[in-house]
Design a protein around this motif. Structure first.
Motif, PDB file in Angstrom:
ATOM      1  N   ASP A  73       0.837  -1.195   0.000  1.00 42.53           N
ATOM      2  CA  ASP A  73       0.000   0.000   0.000  1.00 42.53           C
ATOM      3  C   ASP A  73       0.874   1.248   0.000  1.00 42.53           C
ATOM      4  O   ASP A  73       0.590   2.236  -0.689  1.00 42.53           O
ATOM      5  N   ILE A  74       1.924   1.203   0.816  1.00 42.54           N
ATOM      6  CA  ILE A  74       2.884   2.313   0.893  1.00 42.54           C
ATOM      7  C   ILE A  74       4.283   1.717   0.975  1.00 42.54           C
ATOM      8  O   ILE A  74       4.505   0.725   1.673  1.00 42.54           O
ATOM      9  N   THR A  75       5.224   2.319   0.248  1.00 43.07           N
ATOM     10  CA  THR A  75       6.637   1.937   0.361  1.00 43.07           C
ATOM     11  C   THR A  75       7.419   3.122   0.888  1.00 43.07           C
ATOM     12  O   THR A  75       7.288   4.248   0.391  1.00 43.07           O
ATOM     13  N   VAL A  76       8.228   2.880   1.910  1.00 43.76           N
ATOM     14  CA  VAL A  76       9.047   3.912   2.543  1.00 43.76           C
ATOM     15  C   VAL A  76      10.511   3.635   2.210  1.00 43.76           C
ATOM     16  O   VAL A  76      11.011   2.535   2.494  1.00 43.76           O
ATOM     17  N   VAL A  77      11.186   4.584   1.611  1.00 40.73           N
ATOM     18  CA  VAL A  77      12.624   4.429   1.365  1.00 40.73           C
ATOM     19  C   VAL A  77      13.362   4.659   2.682  1.00 40.73           C
ATOM     20  O   VAL A  77      13.121   5.648   3.384  1.00 40.73           O
ATOM     21  N   CYS A  78      14.234   3.728   3.041  1.00 38.07           N
ATOM     22  CA  CYS A  78      14.926   3.805   4.324  1.00 38.07           C
ATOM     23  C   CYS A  78      16.412   3.527   4.142  1.00 38.07           C
ATOM     24  O   CYS A  78      16.863   3.100   3.076  1.00 38.07           O
ATOM     25  N   LYS A  79      17.162   3.750   5.196  1.00 37.17           N
ATOM     26  CA  LYS A  79      18.620   3.581   5.122  1.00 37.17           C
ATOM     27  C   LYS A  79      19.154   3.153   6.474  1.00 37.17           C
ATOM     28  O   LYS A  79      18.736   3.687   7.506  1.00 37.17           O
ATOM     29  N   ASP A  80      20.082   2.215   6.470  1.00 40.15           N
ATOM     30  CA  ASP A  80      20.783   1.813   7.690  1.00 40.15           C
ATOM     31  C   ASP A  80      21.889   2.817   7.972  1.00 40.15           C
ATOM     32  O   ASP A  80      22.791   3.009   7.148  1.00 40.15           O
ATOM     33  N   MET A  81      21.822   3.459   9.119  1.00 40.16           N
ATOM     34  CA  MET A  81      22.828   4.453   9.483  1.00 40.16           C
ATOM     35  C   MET A  81      23.974   3.790  10.244  1.00 40.16           C
ATOM     36  O   MET A  81      23.783   2.793  10.940  1.00 40.16           O
ATOM     37  N   PRO A  82      25.187   4.319  10.119  1.00 40.21           N
ATOM     38  CA  PRO A  82      26.336   3.738  10.829  1.00 40.21           C
ATOM     39  C   PRO A  82      26.149   3.802  12.339  1.00 40.21           C
ATOM     40  O   PRO A  82      25.421   4.656  12.861  1.00 40.21           O
ATOM     41  N   GLU A  83      26.807   2.877  13.028  1.00 39.81           N
ATOM     42  CA  GLU A  83      26.768   2.882  14.485  1.00 39.81           C
ATOM     43  C   GLU A  83      27.316   4.202  15.021  1.00 39.81           C
ATOM     44  O   GLU A  83      28.296   4.730  14.512  1.00 39.81           O
ATOM     45  N   GLY A  84      26.655   4.727  16.043  1.00 42.02           N
ATOM     46  CA  GLY A  84      27.088   5.986  16.636  1.00 42.02           C
ATOM     47  C   GLY A  84      26.379   7.206  16.078  1.00 42.02           C
ATOM     48  O   GLY A  84      26.513   8.297  16.622  1.00 42.02           O
ATOM     49  N   THR A  85      25.615   7.030  14.995  1.00 38.49           N
ATOM     50  CA  THR A  85      24.859   8.150  14.425  1.00 38.49           C
ATOM     51  C   THR A  85      23.684   8.506  15.333  1.00 38.49           C
ATOM     52  O   THR A  85      23.016   7.617  15.878  1.00 38.49           O
ATOM     53  N   ASN A  86      23.430   9.791  15.493  1.00 37.11           N
ATOM     54  CA  ASN A  86      22.294  10.241  16.296  1.00 37.11           C
ATOM     55  C   ASN A  86      21.011  10.083  15.482  1.00 37.11           C
ATOM     56  O   ASN A  86      20.571  11.002  14.797  1.00 37.11           O
ATOM     57  N   VAL A  87      20.399   8.888  15.563  1.00 36.20           N
ATOM     58  CA  VAL A  87      19.206   8.608  14.754  1.00 36.20           C
ATOM     59  C   VAL A  87      17.930   9.089  15.435  1.00 36.20           C
ATOM     60  O   VAL A  87      16.846   9.027  14.844  1.00 36.20           O
ATOM     61  N   GLU A  88      18.031   9.595  16.667  1.00 36.34           N
ATOM     62  CA  GLU A  88      16.836  10.041  17.383  1.00 36.34           C
ATOM     63  C   GLU A  88      16.169  11.247  16.722  1.00 36.34           C
ATOM     64  O   GLU A  88      15.019  11.549  17.011  1.00 36.34           O
ATOM     65  N   ARG A  89      16.863  11.938  15.841  1.00 34.26           N
ATOM     66  CA  ARG A  89      16.248  13.086  15.182  1.00 34.26           C
ATOM     67  C   ARG A  89      15.554  12.710  13.888  1.00 34.26           C
ATOM     68  O   ARG A  89      15.015  13.572  13.200  1.00 34.26           O
ATOM     69  N   TYR A  90      15.572  11.411  13.550  1.00 33.21           N
ATOM     70  CA  TYR A  90      14.878  10.919  12.358  1.00 33.21           C
ATOM     71  C   TYR A  90      13.674  10.080  12.775  1.00 33.21           C
ATOM     72  O   TYR A  90      13.451   9.818  13.955  1.00 33.21           O
TER      73      TYR A  90
END
Length: 372
Positions: free
Chosen positions: A145-162
């Motif tokens: 129904d919906i496809t979301v483009v995503c990416k694995d971020m490197p360890e240590g990246t501040n992913v809390e803002r995404y």
């Protein structure tokens, strides 16, 4: 291609500090000659999407000027084209865009009068290359129904803002958190979505009826269990311009040979509005190393590990290190600048000294060459 495009470029971001006081994030200069929205537009064009709408709102003057001619991205055509929509008062509505879903709702006529079966939604503040045709093929193959483009971020990246997501073995999204306090996954959403046009109309109309305005919270997260939402992982370069440090680091990435080669020399190309300017000029005494110097610039001093945008003047005995000099800046003689971003149309007086200590310093000097 069997899709139309929507680029969301109307939001404000206070983490950009002074840089967003005079322009939208989609209009932020990138890599000497581009704007950040050029990457989304070029990806749409290279994917053979012929009809694209850009939703602008905050500080949209320079962005609207940049989009005034669609020919640069090959949208000057009889069928389709480039459409720029800004909020407008009507008999039924007097609001600005209250969120991404509300922006789509206020321009629902664009979706209803189109005939393509799918919609590609992207943001105007990301730097990347992508073939949306491959994402659409994946979307159809998964019967999503919906496809979301995503990416694995490197360890240590501040992913809390995404927005962070968790998928099962079939890449179906099971968890989706927007800016979590503690991230449970290092896989982030890139803000690129593929969805059936009729389904999007239906969901956006339902959001409007319930006074819900945000596409991520009120569509993706709310319906993650009811709809078949899948993730498509991208492995190539992708950066989001969400803060001053993000902006600085993204530009500095273009000083790396592999990044320059990827964007400037490998097909497909990235397109932008072209100014009729002479080549950069290096006078006697100029020393330039590992830098990007754009057209119309004149260099008399030393430039190291820096990016000079269009129509920049560097005076005698100047030293520019690890800095970004935006468009149409005059830097007087004997000036030292390091770890800084110099705002466009500024005049830096002779014998000035600016050095960012710890954080990137934004240099704002009112230009005496312009009547504001």
């Amino acid at each position: 291609m069997r899709a139309i495009g929507i680029i969301l470029a109307g939001g404000n971001n206070h983490r950009m500090r002074e840089l967003s006081q005079k322009r939208a994030i989609g209009a932020m200069p990138i890599a000497g000659s581009y704007r950040s929205i050029d990457f989304a537009l070029s990806n749409m064009s290279n994917s053979h999407i012929q009809k694209v709408a850009v939703f602008t709102q905050y500080n949209a003057r320079s962005l609207n000027e940049h989009l005034s001619s669609s020919k640069w991205w090959d949208f000057g055509r009889k069928q389709g084209g480039l459409f720029v929509f800004t909020p407008a008062q009507t008999a039924d509505n007097s609001f600005w865009y209250r969120g991404t879903a509300d922006a789509i709702y206020q321009n629902l006529h664009f979706l209803k009068t189109s005939h393509e079966p799918y919609v590609v939604i992207a943001s105007g503040d990301c730097v990347y290359k992508m073939d949306f045709g491959k994402v659409l093929e994946y979307h159809i193959e998964k019967k999503a129904d919906i496809t979301v483009v995503c990416k694995d971020m490197p360890e240590g990246t501040n992913v809390e803002r995404y927005g962070t997501i968790k998928m099962n073995e079939e890449c179906r999204i099971e968890e989706f958190e927007e800016k979590p306090i503690v991230a449970k996954s290092n896989t982030i959403s890139c803000g690129i979505y593929v969805i059936r046009r009729r389904l999007l109309i239906e969901m956006i109309e339902k959001c409007a009826q319930e006074d819900r305005f945000d596409f991520v919270k009120d569509v993706l997260i709310r319906y993650k269990s009811q709809k078949r939402i899948y993730g498509y992982k991208m492995k190539d370069y992708w950066r989001n311009i969400a803060s001053v440090n993000d902006y600085f680091d993204t530009n500095m990435d273009f000083l790396k040979p592999e990044i320059r080669d990827y964007f400037f020399k490998q097909y497909p190309d990235i397109y932008s509005k072209v100014d009729d300017l002479p080549p950069a000029k290096y006078n006697m005494g100029a020393h330039v190393s590992n830098s990007l110097v754009s057209s119309g610039s004149i260099v008399n001093g030393t430039v190291e590990n820096s990016i000079l945008f269009k129509k920049t003047f560097i005076g005698n005995n100047c030293v520019i290190k690890n800095s970004i000099i935006l468009n149409d800046v005059y830097i007087g003689d004997n000036t030292y600048i390091e770890n800084c971003i110099v705002e466009s149309r500024g005049t830096i007086r002779a014998n000035s000294y600016h050095k960012g200590e710890g954080n990137i310093e934004i240099v704002l000097e009112r230009s005496e060459r312009y009547i504001i």
